[in-house]
Design an enzyme around this catalytic site. Structure first.
Site, PDB file in Angstrom:
ATOM      1  CD  GLU A   1      -2.307  -1.559   2.635  1.00  0.00           C
ATOM      2  OE1 GLU A   1      -2.790  -2.687   2.772  1.00  0.00           O
ATOM      3  OE2 GLU A   1      -2.104  -0.780   3.587  1.00  0.00           O
TER       4      GLU A   1
ATOM      5  CD  GLU B   1      -3.150  -4.624   5.544  1.00  0.00           C
ATOM      6  OE1 GLU B   1      -4.307  -5.090   5.557  1.00  0.00           O
ATOM      7  OE2 GLU B   1      -2.915  -3.406   5.647  1.00  0.00           O
TER       8      GLU B   1
ATOM      9  CD  GLN C   1       0.696   2.456   5.014  1.00  0.00           C
ATOM     10  OE1 GLN C   1      -0.377   2.707   5.548  1.00  0.00           O
ATOM     11  NE2 GLN C   1       0.938   2.730   3.751  1.00  0.00           N
TER      12      GLN C   1
ATOM     13  CG  HIS D   1       0.072   3.511  13.758  1.00  0.00           C
ATOM     14  ND1 HIS D   1      -1.251   3.471  14.094  1.00  0.00           N
ATOM     15  CD2 HIS D   1       0.101   3.897  12.463  1.00  0.00           C
ATOM     16  CE1 HIS D   1      -1.991   3.843  13.052  1.00  0.00           C
ATOM     17  NE2 HIS D   1      -1.185   4.096  12.044  1.00  0.00           N
TER      18      HIS D   1
END
Lengths: 386, 346
Positions: free
Chosen positions: B46, B77, B99, B146
């Site tokens: 991506e 994914e 990512q 994240h």
């Protein structure tokens, strides 16, 4: 959208008021392409038993007939092998042979087949050695053949996870300039999986030469289609991805062959993927470990037996005077020869090398695996001496 | 090895002379060199194309090699990795970007059921030369999902190599080795080190070593700090600070969690007699648990003290304003080293 614009142009502002905010419609509001041509027909396509059957090539009919007879015998033989303990499990495709065989016959040699665990028969119809096709189910290894040799991906046990592989392979082939098509098989239950969605979406965006072939046999183990999806049909799902959906009678070998051949040709000439739903029925239970009487009525099974793929094609051949006793007995004999050979070879115990456990984890064994291999070697040697 | 002297990567990394280069630039250069040498190498994920990745690690690759070689995929994914499996079946070498660490989870089934097992399922007929690049770990102030340190999930899966660079030089060398590997490699990129710099020259990259070798980053005699990825700079700083206390610490950078370089680790522990494993992922059933067990089994008679772990707490990764309390820092490492002075305590 038109009505919005009309309304905005006719409303009068009171004098002195701040003009209302009336944006130009953003591009996303523009009318989209008419997707009607992508929609499947309301009824599954049928050829046998209709006027269209008259156009079917006699040679094709006879070949389909012989393959269906052999396919049915393969199913009964493999089922018998589970009862003798020679197979750990066998997910039968009795009643679905037309789908399995037409799938294999729609492909050229250079194409690839991506079967699910239920599609051993498609692999055999494509030319795979019946014993190698059953290795997974016998349990002596996971895949009994070199996938590149037959261009058949390993039989896939997790649901729908082989579909993105088919997309990737077809995409890679196209990047290399090869006109290879991938045929990816999945059941009705598998269409609920996320990988089904991602594979169809990737294929459509990449215009990958893939045909997605759903065998809707009515049940995902015990769960009926009505509890699986609220879509009008599984073929309807294609529209959302921007690919054509096709609905076909999965027990009509000629119809399945026609629809799949068209879809494969379309993929090969760069037209992108197609989703084909074949409506069929699983006559046997999910596997020998399943009790189908708990979730379906005997009457339902009988209705489908009356719509058996072999009966349908026999009726057509008989009506056209193409099915004489010689043809019948030749087909039966070929099927019996295949079954006898399968029985005999499956009754021999496979020769296993436990050291193979460490042979194919990595290209080169890690130090840890070398140690463990040495441990097993010592255990085997001790067993041998005892 | 091709050593092109033009292009954005070469300029950014300081073509010709050794100007400081970042880890992100070294990673980009590794992909660029691999793609130039081998037309079967494809980068996909991506935002990897036009944008060059959210961390700019794939910057310029789509422009230089075209969208067929560096592909912006749909946002999915499992689809990315599943398609990569099919591409590998047809002879390509996909380099996949996930990512962020926690965004890789939808691809787990593909990773575990197919990528890791395909060679084994097919008795070696279908190797999976796929690199799965995963920016991982915390320390950049990211919001939830994240900052995960997900290495234990990967190390627990036979069939995968798990590699993580801690220096700019290794970022290049290990990624080149990963792309060259015929086996799947989960390539964990410590995202808080993306902007770390060194005088690495892309014109004379360090030799590419095979995956699976640990390296002693600092020689010492008092104890061994065993670490990898984002915790390496922490351990090196701790070792400097420890000198003031009279502790001479050795620091081993694993570089590869699978295969695990037992030889280098155990040789060091036998020399020093004491060891601490430092990583930021959760300690419970984390990589440190495995390393401590192995070191204890192999070096028991050389040990002067129990082998300790300094790890992230056993909590979901905390919100950014609290992450400094979770991440193992220099003080926590030094506390552990103090606890290693076993005789003084008992």
């Amino acid at each position: 959208m038109d009505s919005l614009q009309q309304r905005s142009s006719t409303v009068q502002e009171p004098p002195g008021a701040v003009p209302a905010y009336r944006p130009t419609p953003p591009p996303a509001w523009q009318p989209r392409t008419d997707h009607a041509p992508l929609l499947p027909d309301a009824e599954p396509l049928r050829v046998l038993g209709t006027d269209a059957a008259a156009d079917a090539d006699p040679a094709l009919l006879l070949r389909l007939y012989a393959e269906l007879i052999r396919g049915r015998r393969y199913n009964t033989q493999a089922t018998a092998l589970t009862k003798q303990g020679r197979l750990a499990v066998y997910p039968s495709t009795t009643g679905q042979e037309a789908c399995e065989i037409a799938a294999a016959m729609a492909l050229e040699e250079r194409d690839w087949l991506f079967p699910s665990y239920r599609d051993t028969l498609a692999a055999v119809a494509r030319g795979l050695d019946p014993v190698q096709a059953l290795t997974l189910l016998r349990g002596d290894w996971h895949t009994g053949y070199d996938p590149h040799e037959y261009r058949i991906a390993p039989l896939c046990t997790p649901l729908a996870t082989q579909l993105p592989h088919a997309v990737g392979l077809a995409h890679a082939a196209r990047l290399k300039g090869d006109d290879v098509v991938a045929l990816a098989m999945v059941g009705d239950g598998g269409t609920s999986e996320g990988d089904f969605h991602e594979a169809l979406n990737f294929a459509a965006v990449w215009k990958a030469p893939v045909v997605f072939f759903v065998q809707n046999n009515g049940f995902a183990i015990s769960v009926p289609l009505a509890k699986q999806t609220a879509a009008p049909s599984l073929a309807h799902k294609a529209v959302g991805y921007g690919m054509p959906g096709r609905l076909v009678d999965g027990n009509d070998a000629v119809a399945v062959h026609q629809v799949l051949t068209e879809a494969v040709a379309r993929a090969r000439r760069g037209g992108g993927p197609t989703l084909v739903e074949a409506v069929t029925y699983r006559i046997d239970a999910h596997t020998n470990a399943d009790d189908a009487t708990r979730y379906r009525a005997a009457g339902e099974v009988e209705t489908w037996r009356a719509h058996d793929p072999i009966l349908l094609i026999e009726r057509e051949l008989t009506e056209r005077g193409l099915l004489d006793e010689d043809t019948r007995s030749a087909a039966a004999e070929a099927a019996e020869t295949m079954a006898a050979d399968l029985r005999e070879r499956m009754n021999a115990d496979p020769v296993l090398d436990p050291m193979d456990l460490f042979s194919h984890v990595y290209a080169e064994q890690t130090a840890q695996l070398r140690e463990q291999a040495a441990q097993l070697r010592a255990e085997l040697d001790a067993e041998g001496e005892a | 090895m091709t050593t092109a002297t033009t292009g954005p990567a070469a300029k950014a990394a300081g073509a010709g002379k050794a100007k400081p280069a970042t880890m992100a630039q070294a990673l980009q250069r590794a992909m660029r060199d691999a793609m130039a040498e081998d037309p079967t190498v494809h980068v996909m994920g991506e935002d990897v194309g036009t944008l060059g990745g959210v961390f700019r690690v794939t910057d310029g690759l789509a422009k230089e090699f075209g969208e067929d070689r560096c592909t912006d995929t749909p946002l999915a994914e499992a689809g990315i990795l599943g398609a990569a499996v099919g591409m590998a079946m047809y002879g390509l070498r996909p380099v996949v970007e996930m990512q962020f660490d926690a965004f890789a989870y939808p691809a787990f089934e593909q990773l575990i059921s197919h990528v890791a097992k395909m060679r084994n399922r097919t008795r070696g007929a279908m190797p999976m030369p796929i690199v799965i690049r995963v920016p991982y770990g915390g320390g950049i102030g990211g919001v939830e999902h994240h900052s995960d340190s997900s290495e234990a999930y990967y190390t627990a899966t036979p069939g995968l190599h798990v590699v993580t660079p801690a220096t700019v030089e290794d970022a290049y060398g290990l990624l080149r080795a990963a792309i060259a590997s015929d086996d799947p490699v989960v390539f964990l990129e410590p995202k808080r080190l993306y902007w770390s710099k060194s005088d690495w020259s892309p014109e004379a990259p360090a030799p590419v070593e095979p995956i699976g070798k640990a390296v002693v980053r600092r020689r010492g005699t008092g104890a061994t700090l065993i670490t990898y990825g984002p915790s390496l700079p922490v351990c090196l700083e701790a070792a400097e600070a420890a000198q003031a206390e009279g502790w001479d610490l050795e620091v081993v950078d694993l570089r590869s969690l699978v295969p695990f370089d037992e030889e280098t680790v155990c040789a060091s522990v036998r020399r020093t007699g004491r060891a601490v494993v430092v990583h930021e992922s959760a300690g419970f059933a984390g990589p440190g648990a495995e390393i401590v067990a192995r070191v204890t089994e192999r070096c028991f008679h050389h040990l002067e003290a129990p082998v300790l772990r300094v790890a992230g707490f056993d909590i979901p990764y905390p919100p950014p304003m609290l992450e400094r309390h979770h991440l193992p820092g220099v003080d926590r490492v030094l506390d552990a080293v103090a606890r290693l002075q076993w005789e003084a305590q008992s």
